[in-house]
Structures are given as structure tokens and as C-alpha cells.
Design an enzyme around this catalytic site. Structure first.
Site, PDB file in Angstrom:
ATOM      1  N   ASP A   1       0.477   3.640   2.309  1.00 36.25           N
ATOM      2  CA  ASP A   1       0.255   4.204   3.645  1.00 36.25           C
ATOM      3  C   ASP A   1      -0.844   5.276   3.577  1.00 36.25           C
ATOM      4  OD1 ASP A   1       1.003   3.883   6.392  1.00 36.25           O
ATOM      5  OD2 ASP A   1       1.932   5.849   6.308  1.00 36.25           O
TER       6      ASP A   1
ATOM      7  N   ASP B   1       0.841  -1.211   0.000  1.00 36.69           N
ATOM      8  CA  ASP B   1       0.000   0.000   0.000  1.00 36.69           C
ATOM      9  C   ASP B   1       0.868   1.251   0.000  1.00 36.69           C
ATOM     10  OD1 ASP B   1       0.429   0.977   2.985  1.00 36.69           O
ATOM     11  OD2 ASP B   1       0.303  -1.205   2.990  1.00 36.69           O
TER      12      ASP B   1
HETATM   13  N1  LIG Z   1       1.208   1.261   5.744  1.00 34.79           N
HETATM   14  C1  LIG Z   1       1.737   0.385   6.607  1.00 34.79           C
HETATM   15  N2  LIG Z   1       2.128   0.812   7.842  1.00 34.79           N
HETATM   16  C2  LIG Z   1       2.676  -0.084   8.717  1.00 34.79           C
HETATM   17  N3  LIG Z   1       2.811  -1.387   8.470  1.00 34.79           N
HETATM   18  C3  LIG Z   1       2.406  -1.842   7.285  1.00 34.79           C
HETATM   19  N4  LIG Z   1       2.424  -3.069   6.759  1.00 34.79           N
HETATM   20  C4  LIG Z   1       1.908  -3.009   5.518  1.00 34.79           C
HETATM   21  N5  LIG Z   1       1.536  -1.731   5.227  1.00 34.79           N
HETATM   22  C5  LIG Z   1       1.858  -0.985   6.306  1.00 34.79           C
END
Ligand SMILES: Nc1ncnc2[nH]cnc12
Ligand SMILES: CSC[C@H]1O[C@H](OP(=O)(O)O)[C@H](O)[C@@H]1O
Length: 288
Positions: A215, A213
Site C-alpha cells: 500500500d 503490495d
Molecule cells: N493497496 C491496495 N489497496 C486497495 N486495494 C488493493 N488491491 C491490491 N492492492 C491494494
């Protein structure tokens, strides 16, 4: 060191490994408590390996609840000197897209409530952590990952800074922008204190970040949710297995030397002779 087992830590989405021969389960207790789950040893691609699911095989441990010290110590008890860690991560950089993979070479530690050392209570050590990732393992893992991802039009990024948050919640938008400003490239919740403890235990450590992703900072992409991350994780886990086979094939006839292998010898301040018998026992295991 030629035939020492390779340690594998499976993160979110990688709860077991396929194709293990001579499989054995190890229910270990360490001076630092019980590991996340049973460790599983065997042979993969002809190479002795030891596997552990970081959150347990049923993913029941929060990042803050993972018994990092017991996990690292248990690998050490089974003779591991090289550790491959697999993790789901978010991207903090425009050019690192979901399904890409990243081998970080640096960390920023924003965790707040984890014990991050084996030492204390009468025993002092200060190991160097300037270069927390093993450069030689990075090369081998990088070659394996590149040949797997290339065929699918996905990208591998070698180098970059992994910022570790406490979690379990994902970041706020303000934090996500702040972390980008700090120069971090990917974000996760587990590589710290894992990498610190691996160094104290004199184990070469490398981590493969599988991007799920963007974030919470991206103006056009949706903010991360567990659902969204897990969907991309599932797409990634098949690649993780292939990359694992590739890196083991490259480790078949070699175990690279690493500056980690002498880290504690150089960093131990308290003389062994002034430790209690019990303490000396576990320090000597870390020094092996
Ligand atoms: N955006 C994110 N923040 C923290 N841990 C994650 N693991 C996968 N995506 C993450
Ligand atoms: C399910 S997404 C969030 C979760 O995934 C990562 O864990 P791991 O490094 O063990 O793959 C992240 O750090 C969070 O714990």
C-alpha cells in the site's frame, strides 16, 4: 447439502478457471439486476462448481460498480451454499509481504456508496456479522494454501483484518497510516459488501487475499500502483488455481456446516406472511 455446488468468485487476475468439465454458461437475471458476467458451472476435481469473475471477464467493472447483490443472489439461484472468494490485497503489516497470502477473519468497512443489504422497502432483517468468515472453510482453504505456498517459500497468514475502501484510487499515505492504527492488516476494495450479502443469503464465505503490495505506508517500499500490483497478481494467479484445486479436493466428500446457514432464519424480522408475493419469492430463495 452433500452435493451442492461450490461458488468461486474470481477477483483481479482470476477471470476464468482452467480444467472445467461439463461446462455450462448461465446468463441470469435476478430481482437485483444482472450479475457481473455470465456464471460458469461445471465440475473441477470431481466437485460441482460455479464460477463468476467479479469485475467481469474483461475486467470492466470498478469495485464500486460490481453488482454485489445480483452476484450473490445468482449464486444462490444456482444452489450455492459455500462461497470461495479470491482477491488481490495490499499489506498493512510489515510481516505480510507481497506474494504472501492471507485468509482474513474480520473486516472494517470503509465503503461509502454501495448498497449493502438485500433488505429495506418494507422488509427488515438484521443478520449477525460478528464472525463474517466461515471457520470450517478457513481450515480447508488454509490447508490447501499452506501445502502450495510452503513449497515455494511463501507464507500463508490465517486470520487478520481486511479493510475495504471505496476506491477506485488507492489510499493516501495518511489514510494508509491511519488504517494501520485501526488494526487492519490488509486492504482491498471488494470484500464489502460481498461478505455481508453472502451472510444475508445464508452462504458460508471465505476469502483468500493474495498480497500484491505494501500500500502506501511503508518507508522503504514503493507506494502501490496498478502496474505494480498487476505484476505481482500475475505471479499469484497460478498459485490461486493450484490452491483452488487443493481446496476442492478437500471438499469432495463434505460440505461443512456453518453458522451462516441459519443466519437469515434468525435475523428476519418482518413475517413472511406480511410480505408481497414478489418480495416473498426472493426472500424464500435467500432462505433456502
Ligand atoms: N493497496 C491496495 N489497496 C486497495 N486495494 C488493493 N488491491 C491490491 N492492492 C491494494
Ligand atoms: C488491480 S489492483 C486493485 C483491485 O484489485 C482488487 O480487486 P479484487 O478484490 O477483485 O481482486 C482490489 O480490491 C481492487 O479492486
Amino acid at each position: 447439502m452433500q452435493n451442492t455446488p461450490i461458488g468461486i468468485i474470481g477477483g483481479s487476475g482470476l477471470y476464468q478457471i482452467e480444467g472445467l468439465s461439463e461446462r455450462q454458461e448461465h446468463d441470469l437475471v435476478t430481482p437485483f439486476g444482472q450479475p457481473s458476467d455470465r456464471l460458469v458451472s461445471g465440475k473441477l476435481a470431481g466437485v460441482p462448481v460455479v464460477f463468476l469473475a467479479r469485475h467481469g471477464q474483461t475486467h470492466h467493472l470498478l469495485p464500486s460498480e460490481v453488482p454485489y447483490r445480483a452476484n450473490i443472489y445468482a449464486f444462490k439461484q444456482l444452489g450455492v451454499k459455500h462461497l470461495l472468494s479470491f482477491s488481490a490485497v495490499g499489506s498493512l503489516s510489515e510481516d505480510i509481504a507481497p506474494l504472501d497470502m492471507v485468509i482474513p477473519d474480520q473486516y472494517i468497512d470503509m465503503t461509502r456508496q454501495r448498497i449493502n443489504t438485500f433488505f429495506g422497502q418494507g422488509t427488515v432483517a438484521h443478520v449477525s456479522l460478528a464472525d463474517p468468515i466461515c471457520a470450517e472453510l478457513t481450515q480447508l482453504l488454509g490447508a490447501a494454501a499452506e501445502s502450495c505456498l510452503d513449497q515455494q517459500g511463501l507464507r500463508l497468514h490465517v486470520g487478520g483484518t481486511y479493510l475495504c475502501i471505496e476506491g477506485p484510487q488507492f489510499s493516501t499515505r495518511a489514510e494508509s497510516h491511519w488504517f494501520r492504527g485501526l488494526g487492519a492488516n490488509i486492504i482491498g476494495m471488494t470484500n464489502m459488501p460481498e461478505a455481508r450479502l453472502a451472510r444475508e443469503a445464508q452462504m458460508a464465505y471465505v476469502s483468500l487475499g493474495m498480497v500484491t503490495d505494501y500500500d502506501a505506508w511503508h518507508p522503504r517500499e514503493q507506494a502501490v500502483t496498478a502496474d505494480y500490483a498487476i505484476k505481482n497478481l500475475m505471479k499469484n494467479s497460478e498459485n490461486a488455481q493450484k490452491i483452488l484445486m487443493g481446496v476442492l479436493a478437500r471438499l469432495q466428500n463434505q460440505r461443512p456446516d456453518s453458522l451462516a446457514h441459519t443466519a437469515l432464519q434468525q435475523g428476519l424480522v418482518t413475517p413472511l406472511s406480511s410480505m408481497s408475493v414478489d418480495t416473498r419469492k426472493w426472500v424464500e430463495v435467500l432462505l433456502q
